[in-house]
Structures are given as C-alpha cells and as structure tokens.
Scaffold this active site. Structure first.
Site, PDB file in Angstrom:
ATOM      1  N   CYS A  85       9.710  -3.818  -4.142  1.00 16.23           N
ATOM      2  CA  CYS A  85       9.624  -2.612  -4.290  1.00 16.23           C
ATOM      3  C   CYS A  85      10.076  -2.362  -5.912  1.00 16.23           C
ATOM      4  O   CYS A  85      11.225  -2.439  -6.066  1.00 16.23           O
ATOM      5  CB  CYS A  85      10.074  -1.426  -3.517  1.00 16.23           C
ATOM      6  SG  CYS A  85      10.297   0.078  -4.332  1.00 16.23           S
ATOM      7  N   GLU A  86       9.295  -2.200  -6.893  1.00 13.29           N
ATOM      8  CA  GLU A  86       9.632  -2.045  -8.223  1.00 13.29           C
ATOM      9  C   GLU A  86      10.474  -0.764  -8.520  1.00 13.29           C
ATOM     10  O   GLU A  86      10.848  -0.540  -9.738  1.00 13.29           O
ATOM     11  CB  GLU A  86       8.523  -2.285  -9.344  1.00 13.29           C
ATOM     12  CG  GLU A  86       7.592  -1.086  -9.272  1.00 13.29           C
ATOM     13  CD  GLU A  86       6.175  -1.430 -10.228  1.00 13.29           C
ATOM     14  OE1 GLU A  86       5.827  -2.577 -10.494  1.00 13.29           O
ATOM     15  OE2 GLU A  86       5.677  -0.156 -10.758  1.00 13.29           O
ATOM     16  N   HIS A  87      10.108   0.160  -7.668  1.00  8.44           N
ATOM     17  CA  HIS A  87      11.078   1.510  -7.691  1.00  8.44           C
ATOM     18  C   HIS A  87      12.569   1.385  -7.422  1.00  8.44           C
ATOM     19  O   HIS A  87      13.333   1.848  -7.934  1.00  8.44           O
ATOM     20  CB  HIS A  87      10.383   2.667  -6.956  1.00  8.44           C
ATOM     21  CG  HIS A  87       9.039   2.642  -7.619  1.00  8.44           C
ATOM     22  ND1 HIS A  87       7.862   3.094  -6.598  1.00  8.44           N
ATOM     23  CD2 HIS A  87       8.274   2.578  -8.620  1.00  8.44           C
ATOM     24  CE1 HIS A  87       6.712   3.220  -7.201  1.00  8.44           C
ATOM     25  NE2 HIS A  87       7.126   3.016  -8.508  1.00  8.44           N
ATOM     26  N   HIS A  88      12.669   0.681  -6.253  1.00  8.54           N
ATOM     27  CA  HIS A  88      14.086   0.767  -5.507  1.00  8.54           C
ATOM     28  C   HIS A  88      14.428  -0.702  -5.522  1.00  8.54           C
ATOM     29  O   HIS A  88      15.884  -1.230  -5.113  1.00  8.54           O
ATOM     30  CB  HIS A  88      13.965   1.060  -4.360  1.00  8.54           C
ATOM     31  CG  HIS A  88      13.486   2.731  -4.228  1.00  8.54           C
ATOM     32  ND1 HIS A  88      12.055   2.892  -4.101  1.00  8.54           N
ATOM     33  CD2 HIS A  88      14.156   3.693  -4.526  1.00  8.54           C
ATOM     34  CE1 HIS A  88      12.070   4.281  -4.061  1.00  8.54           C
ATOM     35  NE2 HIS A  88      13.045   4.585  -4.328  1.00  8.54           N
ATOM     36  N   GLN A 126       2.447  -1.979  -3.834  1.00  7.06           N
ATOM     37  CA  GLN A 126       1.643  -2.489  -2.939  1.00  7.06           C
ATOM     38  C   GLN A 126       0.043  -2.527  -3.259  1.00  7.06           C
ATOM     39  O   GLN A 126      -0.550  -3.607  -3.255  1.00  7.06           O
ATOM     40  CB  GLN A 126       1.666  -2.129  -1.588  1.00  7.06           C
ATOM     41  CG  GLN A 126       1.069  -2.824  -0.498  1.00  7.06           C
ATOM     42  CD  GLN A 126       1.135  -2.397   0.980  1.00  7.06           C
ATOM     43  OE1 GLN A 126       2.312  -1.645   1.370  1.00  7.06           O
ATOM     44  NE2 GLN A 126       0.442  -2.478   1.830  1.00  7.06           N
ATOM     45  N   HIS A 154       8.106  -0.794   3.923  1.00  2.27           N
ATOM     46  CA  HIS A 154       8.856  -0.648   2.362  1.00  2.27           C
ATOM     47  C   HIS A 154      10.347  -0.278   2.972  1.00  2.27           C
ATOM     48  O   HIS A 154      10.348   0.614   3.567  1.00  2.27           O
ATOM     49  CB  HIS A 154       8.073   0.215   1.653  1.00  2.27           C
ATOM     50  CG  HIS A 154       6.740  -0.273   1.266  1.00  2.27           C
ATOM     51  ND1 HIS A 154       6.411  -0.222  -0.044  1.00  2.27           N
ATOM     52  CD2 HIS A 154       5.669  -0.565   1.849  1.00  2.27           C
ATOM     53  CE1 HIS A 154       5.214  -0.501  -0.201  1.00  2.27           C
ATOM     54  NE2 HIS A 154       4.810  -0.964   0.796  1.00  2.27           N
ATOM     55  N   CYS A 156      12.471   0.915   1.106  1.00  2.00           N
ATOM     56  CA  CYS A 156      12.925   1.934   0.464  1.00  2.00           C
ATOM     57  C   CYS A 156      12.538   3.239   1.302  1.00  2.00           C
ATOM     58  O   CYS A 156      12.917   4.268   1.085  1.00  2.00           O
ATOM     59  CB  CYS A 156      12.312   2.047  -0.842  1.00  2.00           C
ATOM     60  SG  CYS A 156      10.431   1.957  -1.038  1.00  2.00           S
TER      61      CYS A 156
END
Ligand SMILES: [Zn+2]
Length: 201
Positions: A85-88, A126, A154, A156
C-alpha cells in the site's frame, strides 16, 4: 540540506533511516536482536520493490507466439498477489485473475504472471494496479479483450486503523470484448468463480 525526490539514496542512508524508525518506535537499535535489522529491512525492501527495475512492456513485447488458430479465451486464475500500500507501506495480499481474448498471437503464461508481479512489487493502490495490468496487456498484445480482477486484503485496514480482518477489496477492469459483450464477461466471471477442486499443480 534538501534532497531531490528523484535521487536514490545509498544503501547506507536507507539503513540509517531504518535505525531512526527503530529509535522512534522506542527500541534500542544497538541491542543484539536489532543490530542486523536495518540491513535485513533494506534487503527485504529490495525484494518488495523489485518491480521498479523492470519494464513490463518490454517483457511482454519480447514474448509473442503464434496461436495456430487458437482464438478462445485464455484465463489465469488464482495468481498469488503480494503488493504494498502506497499510503502505509504495508502488504496488500490477495489473488489476481487475468484473461484475454487473443487476436492472432498469445503470450507465455509465465510472462502474464510476471506482468502482475512487476506492477505489484511497487507501492500501489489496488485500483491503479488493476488498471496498469489490464492496460499493459491491452497495449502490447492488442487482443480482442482483456479482463483483470484483483481480490486482496490490505494490512493497513486489517492490522491498524479500522481493524477489519477478513475484509477484502475487489477491483476489476474489463476492456474490449469483456466490456462490450455480456456473454464474454459472464464466461470469464463464471470461470474465476467456479469452485476449485483440490489438485496438485
Ligand atoms: Zn494503506
């Protein structure tokens, strides 16, 4: 000192950054159990993000084969999906299903699986991952249609934040015949939803 976002730091700098995170978490990076951790984390990152160094278009473009007239749907289902995940920066784990309707040429199935892997081994959301896989197959193979379905959980969402283990996210992208033709789409969805008999591959 300000660093340009495009400049790749050295391995040593990356290891120092991990050491900083260990300290920030409240631990002692010099205790025995953690001494090798920065180096191990950086080596793990090399695997997790190996997809940045490979061009999936180039990979697919090199691998056409003639079909000998085969013009039915090709479906790969239950491909293990490991992305981040590019956020977490935590794992997205799931399955991918990919299909295409050949137009005169096919590609080795291992190459298709590699395309998924190359995009997955990057920081992702995703939805973007789904679109990139479908668009690359469409652009390079120019088939009559492409379908991609990803099902993934995910971390996250399962191990932090809302803490919802067991929830999976499903995304799809249908192009060409899979978008325009109901029976083609239904045939694909039936294939990926069909119950699996246990078998040894
Ligand atoms: Zn996330």
């Amino acid at each position: 000192m300000t660093e340009s976002s495009s400049e790749r730091p050295s391995r040593e700098e990356a290891e120092r950054a991990v050491r900083t995170l260990l300290l920030w978490a409240g631990d002692d990076p010099d205790r025995e159990g953690l001494r090798e951790t920065p180096a191990r984390v950086v080596r793990s990152y090399e695997e997790f993000f190996a997809g940045y160094d490979v061009d999936p278009v180039e990979l697919l473009a090199r691998s056409f084969e003639e079909t000998e007239g085969y013009d039915e749907m090709v479906v790969l289902r239950d491909i293990r999906l490991e992305s981040y995940c590019e956020h977490h920066m935590v794992p997205i784990i799931g399955r991918a299903h990919v299909a295409y309707l050949p137009r005169g040429r096919v590609v080795g199935i291992s190459k298709l699986a590699r395309v998924i892997e190359i995009y997955a081994k990057r920081l992702q959301i995703q939805e973007k991952l789904t679109a990139q896989i479908a668009n690359t197959i469409e652009d390079v193979l120019k088939p009559l249609g492409v379908a991609v379905v990803l099902e993934a959980s995910h971390q996250c969402m399962t191990t932090r934040g809302v803490h919802m283990p067991g929830v999976s996210m499903v995304t799809s992208r249908m192009l060409g015949a899979f978008r325009d033709n109901d029976s083609t789409r239904r045939e694909f969805l039936a294939m990926i939803q069909a119950p699996r008999a246990p078998f040894e591959g």
